[in-house]
Scaffold this motif. Structure first.
Motif: not given
Length: 636
Positions: A28, A31-32, A326, A400, A405, A408, A461
Protein backbone atom coordinates in the motif's frame (compact mmCIF):
# COMPACT_ATOMS: atom_id res chain seq x y z
CA UNK A 1 -2.01 20.14 -3.51
CA UNK A 2 1.09 19.69 -1.39
CA UNK A 3 4.33 19.43 -3.33
CA UNK A 4 5.77 16.79 -0.97
CA UNK A 5 4.77 13.33 0.23
CA UNK A 6 6.15 11.58 3.31
CA UNK A 7 4.71 8.11 3.79
CA UNK A 8 5.70 5.46 6.31
CA UNK A 9 4.99 1.85 7.12
CA UNK A 10 5.29 0.73 10.72
CA UNK A 11 8.78 -0.45 11.53
CA UNK A 12 8.24 -4.18 11.73
CA UNK A 13 9.04 -5.97 14.98
CA UNK A 14 11.81 -8.51 14.48
CA UNK A 15 10.27 -11.28 16.55
CA UNK A 16 9.29 -13.22 13.42
CA UNK A 17 9.71 -13.38 9.65
CA UNK A 18 7.60 -11.31 7.21
CA UNK A 19 4.05 -12.49 6.43
CA UNK A 20 1.20 -11.35 4.18
CA UNK A 21 0.14 -8.61 6.62
CA UNK A 22 3.58 -7.01 6.42
CA UNK A 23 3.51 -7.27 2.63
CA UNK A 24 0.03 -5.71 2.48
CA UNK A 25 1.07 -2.64 4.48
CA UNK A 26 4.28 -2.20 2.54
CA UNK A 27 2.65 -2.60 -0.88
CA UNK A 28 0.00 0.00 0.00
CA UNK A 29 2.73 2.45 1.02
CA UNK A 30 4.77 1.64 -2.08
CA UNK A 31 1.74 2.23 -4.30
CA UNK A 32 1.01 5.65 -2.81
CA UNK A 33 4.70 6.62 -2.97
CA UNK A 34 4.94 5.58 -6.63
CA UNK A 35 1.79 7.54 -7.46
CA UNK A 36 3.13 10.63 -5.68
CA UNK A 37 6.41 10.45 -7.62
CA UNK A 38 4.57 9.98 -10.92
CA UNK A 39 2.49 13.00 -9.94
CA UNK A 40 5.68 15.02 -9.54
CA UNK A 41 5.66 15.25 -5.75
CA UNK A 42 8.88 15.37 -3.71
CA UNK A 43 8.45 11.98 -2.05
CA UNK A 44 10.11 10.22 0.89
CA UNK A 45 9.06 6.65 1.71
CA UNK A 46 10.24 5.08 4.97
CA UNK A 47 10.15 1.51 6.21
CA UNK A 48 12.36 -0.54 8.53
CA UNK A 49 12.53 -2.72 11.62
CA UNK A 50 11.87 -2.30 15.34
CA UNK A 51 14.56 -4.23 17.22
CA UNK A 52 14.47 -3.50 20.96
CA UNK A 53 12.45 -4.81 23.88
CA UNK A 54 12.07 -7.71 26.25
CA UNK A 55 10.43 -9.97 23.67
CA UNK A 56 13.46 -9.69 21.37
CA UNK A 57 15.82 -10.33 24.26
CA UNK A 58 13.87 -13.49 25.16
CA UNK A 59 13.61 -14.72 21.56
CA UNK A 60 17.34 -14.25 21.05
CA UNK A 61 18.15 -16.13 24.23
CA UNK A 62 15.88 -19.01 23.19
CA UNK A 63 17.83 -19.32 19.92
CA UNK A 64 21.24 -19.04 21.58
CA UNK A 65 22.00 -15.68 20.00
CA UNK A 66 22.74 -12.21 21.28
CA UNK A 67 19.87 -9.73 20.79
CA UNK A 68 21.91 -7.88 18.16
CA UNK A 69 22.67 -11.08 16.23
CA UNK A 70 19.01 -12.09 16.32
CA UNK A 71 17.84 -8.60 15.26
CA UNK A 72 20.39 -8.55 12.41
CA UNK A 73 19.10 -11.87 11.12
CA UNK A 74 15.40 -11.01 11.09
CA UNK A 75 15.88 -7.43 9.91
CA UNK A 76 17.85 -8.75 6.97
CA UNK A 77 14.93 -10.99 5.98
CA UNK A 78 12.58 -8.01 5.86
CA UNK A 79 14.98 -5.94 3.78
CA UNK A 80 15.70 -8.81 1.41
CA UNK A 81 11.97 -9.39 0.86
CA UNK A 82 11.25 -5.72 0.15
CA UNK A 83 14.23 -5.57 -2.21
CA UNK A 84 13.04 -8.68 -4.07
CA UNK A 85 9.59 -7.05 -4.30
CA UNK A 86 11.30 -3.89 -5.67
CA UNK A 87 9.70 -1.79 -2.94
CA UNK A 88 10.68 1.81 -3.69
CA UNK A 89 11.59 2.89 -0.15
CA UNK A 90 13.94 5.83 0.28
CA UNK A 91 15.25 4.71 3.66
CA UNK A 92 15.23 1.44 5.61
CA UNK A 93 15.65 2.40 9.26
CA UNK A 94 16.67 0.11 12.11
CA UNK A 95 16.18 1.13 15.73
CA UNK A 96 19.67 -0.16 16.43
CA UNK A 97 21.08 2.52 14.08
CA UNK A 98 23.41 4.94 15.86
CA UNK A 99 21.63 8.01 14.47
CA UNK A 100 18.26 6.73 15.62
CA UNK A 101 19.50 6.08 19.15
CA UNK A 102 20.99 9.57 19.37
CA UNK A 103 17.76 11.15 18.11
CA UNK A 104 15.65 9.21 20.61
CA UNK A 105 17.91 10.26 23.49
CA UNK A 106 17.65 13.88 22.34
CA UNK A 107 13.85 13.68 22.26
CA UNK A 108 13.75 12.12 25.75
CA UNK A 109 15.96 14.91 27.06
CA UNK A 110 13.71 17.62 25.58
CA UNK A 111 10.52 16.08 27.00
CA UNK A 112 12.22 15.70 30.39
CA UNK A 113 13.38 19.33 30.40
CA UNK A 114 9.86 20.47 29.57
CA UNK A 115 8.47 18.66 32.59
CA UNK A 116 6.61 16.02 30.60
CA UNK A 117 8.74 13.17 31.99
CA UNK A 118 9.09 12.41 35.69
CA UNK A 119 10.40 9.54 37.82
CA UNK A 120 8.20 7.26 39.91
CA UNK A 121 7.27 3.63 40.55
CA UNK A 122 5.00 1.56 38.35
CA UNK A 123 2.98 -1.52 39.22
CA UNK A 124 0.63 -3.09 36.73
CA UNK A 125 -0.26 -5.94 34.40
CA UNK A 126 2.33 -6.20 31.65
CA UNK A 127 2.06 -8.26 28.45
CA UNK A 128 5.54 -9.24 27.28
CA UNK A 129 4.22 -10.24 23.84
CA UNK A 130 2.61 -6.83 23.18
CA UNK A 131 5.25 -4.88 25.15
CA UNK A 132 2.41 -3.00 26.84
CA UNK A 133 0.76 -2.42 30.21
CA UNK A 134 -3.00 -2.79 30.62
CA UNK A 135 -5.32 -1.64 33.42
CA UNK A 136 -7.11 -4.49 35.14
CA UNK A 137 -10.42 -3.27 33.75
CA UNK A 138 -9.23 -4.14 30.22
CA UNK A 139 -7.92 -7.64 31.02
CA UNK A 140 -9.73 -10.82 30.06
CA UNK A 141 -10.76 -12.66 33.21
CA UNK A 142 -8.61 -10.23 35.14
CA UNK A 143 -5.41 -11.94 33.97
CA UNK A 144 -5.04 -12.12 30.21
CA UNK A 145 -4.01 -9.56 27.59
CA UNK A 146 -7.00 -8.05 25.74
CA UNK A 147 -4.98 -7.84 22.50
CA UNK A 148 -3.19 -11.17 22.15
CA UNK A 149 -4.87 -13.29 24.85
CA UNK A 150 -1.62 -14.29 26.52
CA UNK A 151 -1.19 -14.12 30.26
CA UNK A 152 0.10 -10.89 31.75
CA UNK A 153 2.51 -10.55 34.63
CA UNK A 154 2.37 -8.03 37.42
CA UNK A 155 5.43 -5.82 37.21
CA UNK A 156 6.55 -3.42 39.91
CA UNK A 157 9.62 -1.35 39.18
CA UNK A 158 11.06 2.11 39.21
CA UNK A 159 10.08 3.94 36.06
CA UNK A 160 10.07 7.25 34.26
CA UNK A 161 6.60 8.40 33.22
CA UNK A 162 5.36 10.53 30.36
CA UNK A 163 2.54 12.93 31.32
CA UNK A 164 0.08 11.48 28.80
CA UNK A 165 -2.86 12.69 30.92
CA UNK A 166 -1.73 16.29 30.29
CA UNK A 167 -2.51 15.89 26.58
CA UNK A 168 -5.97 14.28 26.79
CA UNK A 169 -7.94 17.41 25.88
CA UNK A 170 -5.39 18.51 23.27
CA UNK A 171 -5.71 15.14 21.58
CA UNK A 172 -9.51 15.35 21.59
CA UNK A 173 -9.28 18.85 20.10
CA UNK A 174 -7.01 17.51 17.36
CA UNK A 175 -9.41 14.68 16.49
CA UNK A 176 -12.24 17.21 16.33
CA UNK A 177 -10.43 19.83 14.24
CA UNK A 178 -8.78 17.44 11.75
CA UNK A 179 -11.57 15.38 10.25
CA UNK A 180 -9.31 12.95 8.39
CA UNK A 181 -6.43 12.64 10.85
CA UNK A 182 -7.40 8.98 11.33
CA UNK A 183 -8.51 6.81 8.40
CA UNK A 184 -10.89 5.14 7.89
CA UNK A 185 -13.16 7.44 9.87
CA UNK A 186 -14.81 4.51 11.69
CA UNK A 187 -11.47 3.85 13.41
CA UNK A 188 -11.30 7.45 14.56
CA UNK A 189 -14.43 6.99 16.65
CA UNK A 190 -12.81 4.06 18.46
CA UNK A 191 -9.77 6.20 19.31
CA UNK A 192 -11.91 9.10 20.55
CA UNK A 193 -13.88 6.76 22.79
CA UNK A 194 -10.66 5.38 24.25
CA UNK A 195 -9.24 8.84 25.01
CA UNK A 196 -12.53 10.11 26.44
CA UNK A 197 -12.36 7.19 28.89
CA UNK A 198 -9.38 8.90 30.52
CA UNK A 199 -5.64 8.73 29.93
CA UNK A 200 -3.17 7.68 32.60
CA UNK A 201 0.46 8.76 32.55
CA UNK A 202 2.56 6.32 30.55
CA UNK A 203 5.46 4.31 31.96
CA UNK A 204 8.24 4.83 29.42
CA UNK A 205 11.31 3.07 30.88
CA UNK A 206 12.17 -0.40 32.15
CA UNK A 207 14.79 -1.74 34.54
CA UNK A 208 13.89 -5.46 34.32
CA UNK A 209 15.81 -6.01 31.07
CA UNK A 210 18.68 -4.36 29.24
CA UNK A 211 17.99 -4.60 25.48
CA UNK A 212 16.89 -1.07 24.65
CA UNK A 213 17.93 2.53 24.22
CA UNK A 214 19.68 3.90 27.29
CA UNK A 215 18.57 7.20 28.80
CA UNK A 216 20.52 10.39 27.96
CA UNK A 217 23.78 10.65 29.88
CA UNK A 218 22.57 13.92 31.37
CA UNK A 219 20.09 11.96 33.54
CA UNK A 220 22.85 9.73 34.96
CA UNK A 221 20.49 6.75 35.35
CA UNK A 222 22.12 3.86 33.46
CA UNK A 223 19.89 1.06 34.77
CA UNK A 224 16.91 2.31 32.73
CA UNK A 225 16.17 1.55 29.07
CA UNK A 226 13.38 3.21 27.13
CA UNK A 227 9.98 1.66 26.60
CA UNK A 228 10.06 0.03 23.17
CA UNK A 229 7.08 2.01 21.86
CA UNK A 230 8.67 5.36 22.71
CA UNK A 231 11.84 4.23 20.96
CA UNK A 232 9.95 2.83 17.96
CA UNK A 233 7.54 5.70 17.30
CA UNK A 234 10.33 8.25 17.21
CA UNK A 235 11.76 6.50 14.13
CA UNK A 236 9.47 8.60 11.95
CA UNK A 237 11.49 11.71 12.79
CA UNK A 238 14.91 10.22 13.54
CA UNK A 239 14.86 8.81 9.98
CA UNK A 240 14.74 12.44 8.86
CA UNK A 241 17.72 13.30 11.06
CA UNK A 242 15.89 14.60 14.15
CA UNK A 243 18.44 15.26 16.87
CA UNK A 244 21.41 14.72 14.54
CA UNK A 245 21.54 16.02 10.96
CA UNK A 246 18.09 17.52 10.38
CA UNK A 247 18.26 18.43 6.68
CA UNK A 248 15.49 15.91 5.81
CA UNK A 249 13.13 17.28 8.46
CA UNK A 250 11.64 19.34 5.62
CA UNK A 251 9.51 16.26 4.89
CA UNK A 252 7.85 16.47 8.32
CA UNK A 253 4.96 16.22 9.12
CA UNK A 254 4.19 12.80 7.70
CA UNK A 255 1.40 12.75 5.16
CA UNK A 256 0.52 9.11 5.88
CA UNK A 257 1.46 6.74 8.68
CA UNK A 258 0.24 3.31 7.51
CA UNK A 259 -0.42 0.87 10.38
CA UNK A 260 -2.32 -2.30 11.18
CA UNK A 261 -5.42 -1.80 13.30
CA UNK A 262 -3.78 -3.57 16.25
CA UNK A 263 -1.26 -0.73 16.70
CA UNK A 264 -3.56 2.19 15.95
CA UNK A 265 -3.79 3.28 19.60
CA UNK A 266 -0.01 3.70 19.87
CA UNK A 267 0.05 5.82 16.73
CA UNK A 268 -3.12 7.84 17.27
CA UNK A 269 -2.73 8.51 21.02
CA UNK A 270 0.85 8.11 22.25
CA UNK A 271 2.64 9.36 19.12
CA UNK A 272 0.78 12.68 18.70
CA UNK A 273 1.17 13.33 22.45
CA UNK A 274 4.95 12.81 22.14
CA UNK A 275 5.00 15.20 19.19
CA UNK A 276 3.01 17.81 21.13
CA UNK A 277 5.58 17.58 23.91
CA UNK A 278 8.40 18.05 21.39
CA UNK A 279 6.64 21.01 19.80
CA UNK A 280 6.47 19.34 16.38
CA UNK A 281 3.57 19.34 13.89
CA UNK A 282 1.25 16.33 13.98
CA UNK A 283 0.94 13.82 11.11
CA UNK A 284 -1.73 14.58 8.53
CA UNK A 285 -3.18 11.07 8.33
CA UNK A 286 -2.85 7.88 10.37
CA UNK A 287 -4.36 5.11 8.27
CA UNK A 288 -5.21 1.74 9.86
CA UNK A 289 -5.90 -1.35 7.77
CA UNK A 290 -7.44 -4.69 8.73
CA UNK A 291 -6.02 -8.19 9.09
CA UNK A 292 -5.80 -11.08 6.66
CA UNK A 293 -7.24 -14.54 7.17
CA UNK A 294 -6.71 -17.58 4.96
CA UNK A 295 -9.63 -19.47 3.49
CA UNK A 296 -11.79 -17.95 6.20
CA UNK A 297 -9.55 -19.01 9.09
CA UNK A 298 -7.21 -16.99 11.28
CA UNK A 299 -3.59 -17.61 10.31
CA UNK A 300 -1.33 -19.36 12.78
CA UNK A 301 1.84 -21.42 12.69
CA UNK A 302 0.12 -24.29 14.46
CA UNK A 303 -2.47 -24.52 11.68
CA UNK A 304 0.22 -24.30 9.04
CA UNK A 305 -1.80 -21.74 7.08
CA UNK A 306 0.42 -18.65 7.29
CA UNK A 307 0.78 -17.06 3.86
CA UNK A 308 4.37 -16.51 2.76
CA UNK A 309 4.15 -13.51 0.41
CA UNK A 310 7.35 -14.42 -1.43
CA UNK A 311 6.08 -17.90 -2.32
CA UNK A 312 2.75 -16.54 -3.57
CA UNK A 313 4.37 -13.75 -5.59
CA UNK A 314 6.88 -16.13 -7.16
CA UNK A 315 4.08 -18.51 -8.21
CA UNK A 316 1.48 -16.04 -9.47
CA UNK A 317 3.55 -12.98 -10.36
CA UNK A 318 4.37 -10.05 -8.11
CA UNK A 319 2.21 -7.53 -9.97
CA UNK A 320 -0.76 -9.89 -9.89
CA UNK A 321 -0.27 -10.37 -6.15
CA UNK A 322 -0.09 -6.60 -5.62
CA UNK A 323 -3.28 -6.07 -7.59
CA UNK A 324 -5.12 -8.77 -5.65
CA UNK A 325 -4.16 -7.37 -2.23
CA UNK A 326 -5.26 -3.84 -3.10
CA UNK A 327 -8.41 -4.74 -5.05
CA UNK A 328 -9.77 -7.57 -2.93
CA UNK A 329 -10.62 -5.76 0.29
CA UNK A 330 -11.72 -2.22 1.24
CA UNK A 331 -9.05 -0.49 3.30
CA UNK A 332 -9.74 -0.85 7.00
CA UNK A 333 -11.65 -4.11 6.68
CA UNK A 334 -10.30 -7.61 7.19
CA UNK A 335 -9.44 -9.55 4.05
CA UNK A 336 -9.35 -13.25 3.23
CA UNK A 337 -6.63 -14.82 1.10
CA UNK A 338 -7.34 -17.88 -0.98
CA UNK A 339 -5.74 -19.14 -4.15
CA UNK A 340 -9.17 -19.37 -5.74
CA UNK A 341 -9.89 -15.69 -5.10
CA UNK A 342 -6.47 -14.74 -6.47
CA UNK A 343 -6.99 -16.86 -9.60
CA UNK A 344 -10.43 -15.32 -10.15
CA UNK A 345 -8.96 -11.81 -10.03
CA UNK A 346 -6.20 -12.75 -12.47
CA UNK A 347 -8.50 -14.50 -14.94
CA UNK A 348 -11.37 -12.03 -14.76
CA UNK A 349 -10.03 -8.54 -14.05
CA UNK A 350 -6.55 -8.87 -15.48
CA UNK A 351 -6.76 -11.42 -18.29
CA UNK A 352 -10.28 -10.76 -19.60
CA UNK A 353 -10.67 -7.03 -19.00
CA UNK A 354 -7.11 -5.71 -19.46
CA UNK A 355 -4.86 -8.23 -21.19
CA UNK A 356 -7.45 -9.32 -23.76
CA UNK A 357 -8.22 -5.68 -24.60
CA UNK A 358 -4.59 -5.04 -25.53
CA UNK A 359 -4.47 -8.27 -27.55
CA UNK A 360 -7.57 -7.22 -29.51
CA UNK A 361 -6.20 -3.87 -30.67
CA UNK A 362 -2.81 -5.37 -31.48
CA UNK A 363 -4.61 -7.92 -33.61
CA UNK A 364 -7.00 -5.49 -35.33
CA UNK A 365 -4.40 -2.81 -35.95
CA UNK A 366 -2.09 -5.41 -37.46
CA UNK A 367 -4.82 -6.88 -39.65
CA UNK A 368 -6.23 -3.61 -40.94
CA UNK A 369 -3.54 -0.93 -40.61
CA UNK A 370 -0.12 -2.63 -40.50
CA UNK A 371 0.00 -1.91 -36.72
CA UNK A 372 -0.16 1.86 -37.28
CA UNK A 373 -2.56 3.77 -35.00
CA UNK A 374 -3.66 7.38 -35.43
CA UNK A 375 -5.88 9.35 -33.04
CA UNK A 376 -6.79 12.02 -35.60
CA UNK A 377 -10.54 11.21 -35.58
CA UNK A 378 -10.98 9.92 -32.03
CA UNK A 379 -12.65 13.06 -30.69
CA UNK A 380 -14.81 13.31 -33.81
CA UNK A 381 -16.33 9.85 -33.48
CA UNK A 382 -15.94 9.15 -29.76
CA UNK A 383 -16.44 12.43 -27.90
CA UNK A 384 -18.87 10.78 -25.48
CA UNK A 385 -16.48 7.96 -24.57
CA UNK A 386 -13.59 10.42 -24.17
CA UNK A 387 -15.66 12.62 -21.87
CA UNK A 388 -16.74 9.67 -19.69
CA UNK A 389 -13.16 8.41 -19.50
CA UNK A 390 -11.84 11.82 -18.48
CA UNK A 391 -14.54 12.18 -15.83
CA UNK A 392 -13.64 8.85 -14.22
CA UNK A 393 -9.89 9.54 -14.30
CA UNK A 394 -10.31 12.99 -12.78
CA UNK A 395 -11.93 11.41 -9.72
CA UNK A 396 -9.29 8.73 -9.11
CA UNK A 397 -6.72 10.73 -7.16
CA UNK A 398 -9.14 11.36 -4.31
CA UNK A 399 -9.45 7.60 -3.77
CA UNK A 400 -5.67 7.16 -3.78
CA UNK A 401 -5.12 9.78 -1.09
CA UNK A 402 -8.12 8.64 0.98
CA UNK A 403 -6.58 5.16 1.11
CA UNK A 404 -9.55 3.72 -0.79
CA UNK A 405 -7.35 1.82 -3.19
CA UNK A 406 -9.96 -0.87 -3.82
CA UNK A 407 -12.30 1.91 -5.01
CA UNK A 408 -9.49 3.48 -7.04
CA UNK A 409 -9.07 0.20 -8.94
CA UNK A 410 -12.79 -0.43 -9.19
CA UNK A 411 -13.29 2.99 -10.83
CA UNK A 412 -10.23 2.60 -13.04
CA UNK A 413 -11.66 -0.64 -14.39
CA UNK A 414 -14.75 1.28 -15.54
CA UNK A 415 -12.73 2.92 -18.29
CA UNK A 416 -11.63 -0.54 -19.44
CA UNK A 417 -15.34 -1.33 -19.54
CA UNK A 418 -15.85 1.69 -21.82
CA UNK A 419 -13.07 0.43 -24.09
CA UNK A 420 -14.35 -3.15 -24.29
CA UNK A 421 -17.91 -1.97 -24.91
CA UNK A 422 -16.74 0.40 -27.64
CA UNK A 423 -15.13 -2.46 -29.58
CA UNK A 424 -18.33 -4.52 -29.36
CA UNK A 425 -20.59 -1.55 -30.15
CA UNK A 426 -18.65 0.01 -33.01
CA UNK A 427 -17.21 -3.27 -34.40
CA UNK A 428 -14.17 -2.09 -36.37
CA UNK A 429 -14.31 -5.25 -38.50
CA UNK A 430 -17.77 -4.23 -39.71
CA UNK A 431 -16.65 -0.67 -40.39
CA UNK A 432 -13.81 -2.01 -42.53
CA UNK A 433 -16.28 -4.08 -44.58
CA UNK A 434 -18.40 -0.94 -45.03
CA UNK A 435 -15.39 1.05 -46.20
CA UNK A 436 -15.44 3.27 -43.13
CA UNK A 437 -11.74 2.97 -42.36
CA UNK A 438 -11.62 6.31 -40.50
CA UNK A 439 -14.26 5.12 -38.04
CA UNK A 440 -12.54 1.76 -37.55
CA UNK A 441 -9.22 3.49 -36.89
CA UNK A 442 -10.91 5.94 -34.46
CA UNK A 443 -12.28 3.07 -32.35
CA UNK A 444 -8.94 1.27 -32.25
CA UNK A 445 -7.19 4.54 -31.35
CA UNK A 446 -9.80 5.25 -28.64
CA UNK A 447 -9.01 1.91 -27.02
CA UNK A 448 -5.27 2.50 -27.35
CA UNK A 449 -5.61 5.84 -25.58
CA UNK A 450 -7.75 4.34 -22.83
CA UNK A 451 -5.10 1.66 -22.36
CA UNK A 452 -2.38 4.32 -22.18
CA UNK A 453 -4.27 6.24 -19.50
CA UNK A 454 -4.95 2.99 -17.67
CA UNK A 455 -1.25 2.12 -17.76
CA UNK A 456 -0.34 5.48 -16.23
CA UNK A 457 -2.94 5.23 -13.45
CA UNK A 458 -2.28 1.53 -12.83
CA UNK A 459 1.50 1.92 -12.79
CA UNK A 460 1.78 2.51 -9.01
CA UNK A 461 -0.07 -0.78 -8.44
CA UNK A 462 1.46 -2.92 -11.21
CA UNK A 463 4.75 -1.25 -12.18
CA UNK A 464 6.25 -4.06 -14.30
CA UNK A 465 3.07 -4.90 -16.21
CA UNK A 466 2.30 -1.30 -17.08
CA UNK A 467 5.80 -0.74 -18.45
CA UNK A 468 5.08 -3.55 -20.93
CA UNK A 469 1.78 -1.94 -21.92
CA UNK A 470 3.48 1.44 -22.38
CA UNK A 471 6.21 -0.17 -24.48
CA UNK A 472 3.58 -1.69 -26.76
CA UNK A 473 1.86 1.69 -27.09
CA UNK A 474 5.06 3.58 -27.77
CA UNK A 475 5.29 5.92 -24.79
CA UNK A 476 7.10 6.09 -21.45
CA UNK A 477 5.58 6.15 -17.99
CA UNK A 478 6.94 9.32 -16.45
CA UNK A 479 5.76 12.55 -14.85
CA UNK A 480 5.86 14.44 -18.18
CA UNK A 481 3.42 11.99 -19.77
CA UNK A 482 1.26 11.87 -16.65
CA UNK A 483 0.76 15.60 -16.99
CA UNK A 484 0.18 15.35 -20.73
CA UNK A 485 -2.20 12.38 -20.92
CA UNK A 486 -3.86 12.52 -17.50
CA UNK A 487 -3.89 16.12 -16.32
CA UNK A 488 -4.17 17.76 -19.76
CA UNK A 489 -6.23 14.94 -21.33
CA UNK A 490 -4.13 14.81 -24.49
CA UNK A 491 -4.18 11.85 -26.85
CA UNK A 492 -1.26 9.71 -27.99
CA UNK A 493 0.54 10.94 -31.10
CA UNK A 494 0.43 8.62 -34.10
CA UNK A 495 2.49 5.50 -33.40
CA UNK A 496 3.13 1.91 -34.43
CA UNK A 497 1.91 -0.60 -31.87
CA UNK A 498 4.23 -3.44 -30.93
CA UNK A 499 3.16 -7.03 -30.49
CA UNK A 500 3.91 -8.45 -27.05
CA UNK A 501 3.17 -11.86 -25.48
CA UNK A 502 -0.13 -12.14 -23.57
CA UNK A 503 0.25 -10.37 -20.22
CA UNK A 504 -2.01 -12.64 -18.17
CA UNK A 505 -2.22 -16.27 -19.30
CA UNK A 506 -5.30 -17.96 -17.89
CA UNK A 507 -4.73 -20.04 -14.75
CA UNK A 508 -6.78 -23.23 -14.65
CA UNK A 509 -5.90 -24.58 -11.22
CA UNK A 510 -4.05 -23.53 -8.05
CA UNK A 511 -0.30 -23.24 -8.57
CA UNK A 512 0.63 -23.93 -4.97
CA UNK A 513 -0.04 -27.14 -3.13
CA UNK A 514 -2.39 -26.61 -0.22
CA UNK A 515 -1.39 -28.24 3.05
CA UNK A 516 -4.03 -30.68 4.10
CA UNK A 517 -5.55 -29.74 7.40
CA UNK A 518 -7.35 -32.20 9.60
CA UNK A 519 -11.06 -31.69 9.37
CA UNK A 520 -13.87 -33.30 11.24
CA UNK A 521 -16.71 -34.76 9.16
CA UNK A 522 -19.62 -32.40 8.78
CA UNK A 523 -22.69 -33.41 10.69
CA UNK A 524 -26.25 -32.43 10.14
CA UNK A 525 -27.17 -29.18 11.88
CA UNK A 526 -28.43 -29.63 15.41
CA UNK A 527 -30.82 -27.58 17.38
CA UNK A 528 -28.72 -24.98 19.20
CA UNK A 529 -27.69 -26.07 22.67
CA UNK A 530 -28.89 -29.66 22.26
CA UNK A 531 -26.39 -32.51 22.67
CA UNK A 532 -26.77 -36.27 22.51
CA UNK A 533 -26.18 -38.63 25.41
CA UNK A 534 -22.99 -39.70 23.60
CA UNK A 535 -21.80 -36.10 23.67
CA UNK A 536 -22.40 -35.93 27.39
CA UNK A 537 -20.50 -39.14 28.09
CA UNK A 538 -17.42 -37.68 26.39
CA UNK A 539 -17.00 -35.47 29.46
CA UNK A 540 -15.50 -37.23 32.47
CA UNK A 541 -16.84 -35.68 35.69
CA UNK A 542 -15.44 -36.96 38.98
CA UNK A 543 -15.60 -36.15 42.66
CA UNK A 544 -12.30 -34.94 44.08
CA UNK A 545 -11.05 -33.98 47.54
CA UNK A 546 -8.99 -30.82 47.97
CA UNK A 547 -5.90 -31.79 49.96
CA UNK A 548 -3.82 -28.63 49.50
CA UNK A 549 -4.64 -25.02 48.54
CA UNK A 550 -2.56 -21.87 48.23
CA UNK A 551 -2.67 -18.48 46.56
CA UNK A 552 -1.00 -17.91 43.18
CA UNK A 553 1.54 -15.09 43.61
CA UNK A 554 0.73 -11.84 41.77
CA UNK A 555 -2.77 -13.05 40.91
CA UNK A 556 -5.93 -11.52 42.34
CA UNK A 557 -8.18 -14.36 41.20
CA UNK A 558 -6.29 -17.64 41.10
CA UNK A 559 -5.76 -20.37 43.68
CA UNK A 560 -3.51 -23.40 43.21
CA UNK A 561 -5.18 -26.61 44.42
CA UNK A 562 -4.04 -30.22 44.77
CA UNK A 563 -7.05 -32.46 44.32
CA UNK A 564 -7.25 -36.19 45.04
CA UNK A 565 -9.21 -37.96 42.28
CA UNK A 566 -8.35 -41.47 43.44
CA UNK A 567 -5.40 -41.64 41.04
CA UNK A 568 -1.72 -42.40 41.63
CA UNK A 569 -1.02 -38.77 42.37
CA UNK A 570 -3.15 -35.72 43.14
CA UNK A 571 -3.99 -33.33 40.29
CA UNK A 572 -2.85 -29.69 40.28
CA UNK A 573 -5.79 -27.48 39.34
CA UNK A 574 -5.66 -23.69 38.96
CA UNK A 575 -9.04 -22.18 39.79
CA UNK A 576 -10.22 -18.56 39.55
CA UNK A 577 -12.09 -18.57 42.87
CA UNK A 578 -9.81 -16.53 45.13
CA UNK A 579 -12.41 -13.76 45.43
CA UNK A 580 -14.88 -16.18 47.00
CA UNK A 581 -12.82 -18.80 48.86
CA UNK A 582 -9.65 -18.63 50.92
CA UNK A 583 -7.18 -21.55 50.75
CA UNK A 584 -7.98 -22.67 54.30
CA UNK A 585 -11.71 -22.82 53.46
CA UNK A 586 -11.09 -25.44 50.81
CA UNK A 587 -8.88 -28.02 52.56
CA UNK A 588 -10.86 -31.25 52.87
CA UNK A 589 -13.76 -30.03 50.72
CA UNK A 590 -15.07 -32.28 47.97
CA UNK A 591 -15.63 -30.75 44.55
CA UNK A 592 -16.84 -31.74 41.10
CA UNK A 593 -13.99 -31.89 38.55
CA UNK A 594 -13.87 -32.11 34.75
CA UNK A 595 -11.22 -34.83 34.71
CA UNK A 596 -10.51 -35.27 30.99
CA UNK A 597 -9.92 -31.64 30.11
CA UNK A 598 -6.73 -30.97 28.15
CA UNK A 599 -4.10 -29.54 30.55
CA UNK A 600 -3.43 -25.81 30.13
CA UNK A 601 -1.13 -23.20 31.63
CA UNK A 602 -2.45 -20.26 33.63
CA UNK A 603 0.09 -17.71 34.93
CA UNK A 604 2.76 -20.22 33.96
CA UNK A 605 1.24 -22.98 36.14
CA UNK A 606 -0.08 -26.26 34.75
CA UNK A 607 -3.78 -26.88 35.40
CA UNK A 608 -4.90 -30.50 35.03
CA UNK A 609 -8.65 -30.14 35.22
CA UNK A 610 -11.45 -27.73 35.95
CA UNK A 611 -13.61 -27.34 39.05
CA UNK A 612 -17.31 -26.73 38.45
CA UNK A 613 -19.14 -23.85 40.11
CA UNK A 614 -22.29 -21.80 39.75
CA UNK A 615 -22.33 -18.01 39.82
CA UNK A 616 -25.06 -15.39 39.90
CA UNK A 617 -25.53 -11.90 41.31
CA UNK A 618 -25.18 -13.33 44.82
CA UNK A 619 -21.71 -14.70 44.21
CA UNK A 620 -20.04 -18.02 43.35
CA UNK A 621 -20.58 -21.48 44.88
CA UNK A 622 -18.65 -24.65 44.16
CA UNK A 623 -20.65 -27.72 43.16
CA UNK A 624 -20.20 -30.30 45.97
CA UNK A 625 -21.72 -33.71 46.71
CA UNK A 626 -24.42 -33.74 49.39
CA UNK A 627 -22.59 -36.49 51.29
CA UNK A 628 -18.92 -37.51 51.24
CA UNK A 629 -17.94 -39.70 48.29
CA UNK A 630 -14.84 -41.70 47.51
CA UNK A 631 -12.31 -39.62 45.50
CA UNK A 632 -12.67 -40.44 41.81
CA UNK A 633 -16.39 -41.33 42.03
CA UNK A 634 -17.92 -40.61 38.58
CA UNK A 635 -20.62 -37.99 38.28
CA UNK A 636 -23.40 -39.19 35.93
Amino acid sequence: MSSKMYITTPIYYVNDVPHIGHAYTTIIADTVARYARLRGMDTFFLTGTDEHGQKIEQSAKAKGKTPQEYADEISRKFKELWDSFEISYDKFIRTTDKEHIEGVQKAFEIMYERGDIYKGTYEGHYCISCEAFFPESQLVDGEFCPDCGKETVIVKEESYFFRLSKYQEKLLDWYKSEEECILPKSKKNEVIKFVEGGLNDLSITRTSFDWGVKLPKSLNDPKHVMYVWLDALLNYITALGYGTDEKLMRYWPADFHLVGKDILRFHAVYWPAFLMSLGLPLPKHIAAHGWWTRDGEKMSKSKGNVVDPKIVADAYGLDNFRYFLLREVPFGQDGDFSQRALIDRINSDLSNDLGNLLNRIIGMSGKYFDHKISGTNVRKYHAREIKKTESIINGLEEYMFDMRLHKYLEELWKILGIANKSIDTYAPWSKMKEGKEDEAMATIALVANILAKTALMLHPVMPKTTLKIAQALGFEIENKNFEKFILQNELLPDFTIKSIPPLFPKIEKPLLEEKKRETTPKKAPKEEGIITIDDFFKVSLKIGTVIEAEEVPKSKKLLKLRVDLGEERPRQIIAGIKEFYSPEDLIGKQVCVVANLKPAKLMGLLSEGMILAARDENGLSLLMPETTKKPGTPVK
